[in-house]
Design an enzyme around this catalytic site. Structure first.
Site, PDB file in Angstrom:
ATOM      1  N   GLU A   1       0.950  -1.094  -0.001  1.00  0.00           N
ATOM      2  CA  GLU A   1       0.122   0.087   0.016  1.00  0.00           C
ATOM      3  C   GLU A   1       0.709   1.296  -0.092  1.00  0.00           C
ATOM      4  OE1 GLU A   1      -2.392  -3.242   1.228  1.00  0.00           O
ATOM      5  OE2 GLU A   1      -0.813  -2.513   1.831  1.00  0.00           O
TER       6      GLU A   1
ATOM      7  N   HIS B   1     -11.372  -6.177   8.912  1.00  0.00           N
ATOM      8  CA  HIS B   1     -11.981  -5.920   7.840  1.00  0.00           C
ATOM      9  C   HIS B   1     -13.331  -5.045   8.240  1.00  0.00           C
ATOM     10  CE1 HIS B   1      -9.374  -9.303   6.843  1.00  0.00           C
ATOM     11  NE2 HIS B   1      -9.236  -9.055   5.682  1.00  0.00           N
TER      12      HIS B   1
END
Length: 661
Positions: free
Chosen positions: A401, A468
């Site tokens: 990322e 998540h």
């Protein structure tokens, strides 16, 4: 015995050989002057590159003037070789307006599009990813350009180094990774930094061509980099260059060099790049005493002249309006009205449609993310995109990322747009640094926009557990320079996403996963925009003001079923910048406020909204401001535990208590 530097002039003409000397001499003379000024207290800090001039000068001269260079603290030779007027450099170092950052950043923390230089941030590693983005833009434009990025041996221990090399290798990007190995990361020797014998060896793991170069030999640096740059322009690929060198001063002057053994200092002093090359030129009959004295006198005169200009320049007078206005790039919103032709589609489909139509509008827009190409993304937002736009524009990324967000910034620097999909908003923590230190501060620091949208699938209620399910918008609303969007309905989601791509500022676009396939809306079929920073008044009433956004808006609507409460229901849609005017108007009318967020309570956006209302509407309040949010725990996986966690379960009671207060 100290080995002599062996110079090989090959086929270089005398003019080139002498120019290399001039280009090294100028930064050396500037540095010597700066050290005097530092001792006199006329400058506050200095990062010396004495002993390393050959690298900065040789690399920069090997590149074309319109090819980007990304230097570090000790690469003064990059700036002087690109012939930036010295008074501007001196003004930059004194925090004055003729510098490049309006006094907002110091020393070499600046960039300039005029000279195709992108300055560093102190975190070092992300610079390499920015070079990836610049190189990717060059490759996509097919302009046969290379870019060079500098770093030190210490930064090769950072994850960003490895991520950037991997991305460059996988995508065959035309970039030179120039690592100046001076033996110490501040005071830590390389033996405590890595185990391999040479930094160049690290290229093997990424399938990258690598070379070791004598960094104090200007002819070796210039000829080798020139040769490689020509090759890369024709055959795009990354190359790792390790320059063996040494800095003769401390990390910065206050650090000193006591941690370096004297025999090491003596060894490298004898290998001084300027003195050795000067001796070589004299032996070759290219440089005489007269020319040497003349050049030094000319340069010292230039330095003193430009120092006077900088010292005589007035100090910056703070202007509050100027400071606040430069946090974001000025952008005139252009409204494109939604069509009357609509179709009932899901939240997910609206985002996909907005992205698709934006890709059709902007040929220079790139979508990047994990599994976004053939697979269509884990939520299938980009399903079918690759058939229309191809793999060059719909790019699967490695799992890195930080490097990808830095790459997106590099694309923006090189005149393109980027949309980055975080597979889950939770994973953005791995890319936090470039968001808050590159994207957010870029325009404020050196007037460089960061035309990047980061899509953030987020939120709970779907049993996905602690990694998540977070709704982590509050991580970013605190950072000046970022815009944060969080829609609740498909029509808004499409229009706001299109507006976000149009906006040249960095934007975090939150998309609640629980809404993707559960919320339907009549969505206009055309390409249209919804204004960023404007809330929507979903219901109008007089008893209470309810403020919310994202999935929590639907909590409120559900809680109101069966009740006849007269309320203003405000859907913020954009959290940063915040539509304060709509909030204040409603509060002044109703006198009671309930703020609802999915995020845990402490430090969330509801805290700031509550404070703003207290500061600006206190005399209109008829009750304490009430907030509803989730528990101050990580979000659990178990269905019953998650139900208890979410503020949804406590909303109805809070709403009725406030109405009846």
């Amino acid at each position: 015995m100290i080995p002599k530097i062996e110079f090989n002039k090959k086929s270089l003409k005398e003019g080139v050989l002498l120019n290399l000397y001039k280009k090294m001499l100028k930064p050396r003379l500037i540095e010597e002057k700066m050290l005097i000024l530092l001792r006199q207290g006329k400058i506050s800090k200095w990062f010396s590159g004495i002993g390393q001039e050959a690298i900065a000068v040789g690399v920069t001269l090997a590149l074309k003037n319109d090819e980007y260079v990304l230097p570090m603290h000790r690469n003064l030779g990059v700036f002087t070789t690109r012939e930036i007027p010295l008074y501007r450099l001196f003004s930059q170092w004194q925090g004055k307006m003729n510098g490049f950052t309006k006094g907002r950043d110091r020393s070499f923390h600046f960039g300039t599009q005029e000279y195709h230089i992108v300055g560093m941030i102190s975190h070092l590693g992300p610079q390499l990813g920015v070079a990836d983005g610049i190189a990717l833009a060059n490759k996509l434009k097919n302009n046969h350009k290379v870019c060079a990025v500098f770093s030190g041996e210490g930064a090769t221990s950072e994850g960003d180094f490895h991520e950037a090399l991997n991305v460059a290798s996988v995508w065959s990007l035309p970039v030179l990774f120039c690592i100046e190995n001076n033996g110490y990361g501040l005071s830590t020797p390389v033996s405590e930094q890595y185990k391999c014998k040479h930094i160049a060896d690290k290229g093997i793991g990424y399938g990258i061509e690598s070379h070791i170069i004598e960094g104090n030999n200007i002819l070796e640096v210039y000829t080798k980099v020139n040769e490689l740059a020509k090759s890369i322009r024709n055959t795009p690929r990354p190359i790792l260059l390790e320059f063996k060198t040494f800095r003769m001063r401390g990390h910065e002057e206050a650090s000193g060099t006591k941690y370096v053994p004297q025999d090491v200092m003596d060894f490298w002093a004898a290998k001084d790049p300027l003195e050795n090359y000067q001796e070589f030129l004299k032996k070759e009959g290219i440089l005489s005493e007269e020319i040497e004295v003349s050049l030094k006198e000319e340069m010292v005169h230039e330095i003193n002249k430009h120092l006077k200009i900088a010292f005589d320049e007035e100090q910056i007078v703070p202007n509050l309006k100027t400071e606040l206005n430069d946090v974001y790039q000025d952008y005139v919103y252009k409204e494109v009205l939604p069509s009357k032709e609509q179709k009932k589609i899901r939240f997910l489909d609206a985002i996909s449609e907005g992205l698709y139509q934006t890709m059709e509008k902007y040929d220079d827009l790139i979508i990047m993310g994990q599994d976004v190409a053939e697979y269509g993304g884990v939520f299938k937002i980009t399903d079918g995109f690759i058939e229309k736009f191809g793999k060059e524009r719909i790019r699967n990324t490695p799992i890195c990322e930080s490097a990808i967000i830095s790459t997106a910034y590099g694309l923006a620097v090189n005149g393109m747009k980027a949309v980055v999909e975080m597979q889950f908003a939770d994973f953005v923590s791995s890319g936090f640094n470039p968001i808050v230190n590159l994207l957010a501060k870029s325009y404020y620091r050196w007037n460089q926009n960061a035309d990047v949208v980061i899509r953030m699938p987020c939120g709970g209620g779907v049993g996905a557990g602690p990694f998540h399910s977070q709704t982590n918008e509050a991580w970013f609303t605190k950072v000046p320079g970022l815009k944060v969007i969080y829609p609740a309905f498909p029509q808004d989601a499409k229009g706001l996403l299109i507006a976000a791509v149009n906006d040249p500022n960095p934007i975090l676009f939150f998309e609640h996963k629980g809404l993707y396939r559960s919320v339907y809306d009549d969505v206009s079929e055309n390409y249209y925009t919804t204004e960023i920073g404007k809330a929507a008044l979903l219901r109008e009433g007089s008893q209470i003001t309810v403020i919310s956004y994202g999935a929590a808006i639907h909590w409120v609507l559900k809680a109101l079923e069966g009740y006849t409460i007269s309320l203003d229901l405000i859907d913020l849609r954009t959290i940063q910048p915040l539509d304060k005017e709509t909030i204040y108007q409603s509060v002044k009318k109703t006198g009671k406020v309930l703020i609802v967020q999915e995020d845990s309570l402490f430090g969330g956006i509801s805290s700031d909204i509550s404070a703003l209302i207290n500061e600006n509407c206190f005399e209109f309040l008829d009750a304490p401001i009430k907030r509803v949010a989730s528990l101050e725990t990580p979000i659990p996986f178990n269905k019953q535990l998650e139900k208890q966690y979410l503020g949804k379960e406590r909303l109805k009671e809070a709403l009725l208590d406030l109405v009846n207060y």
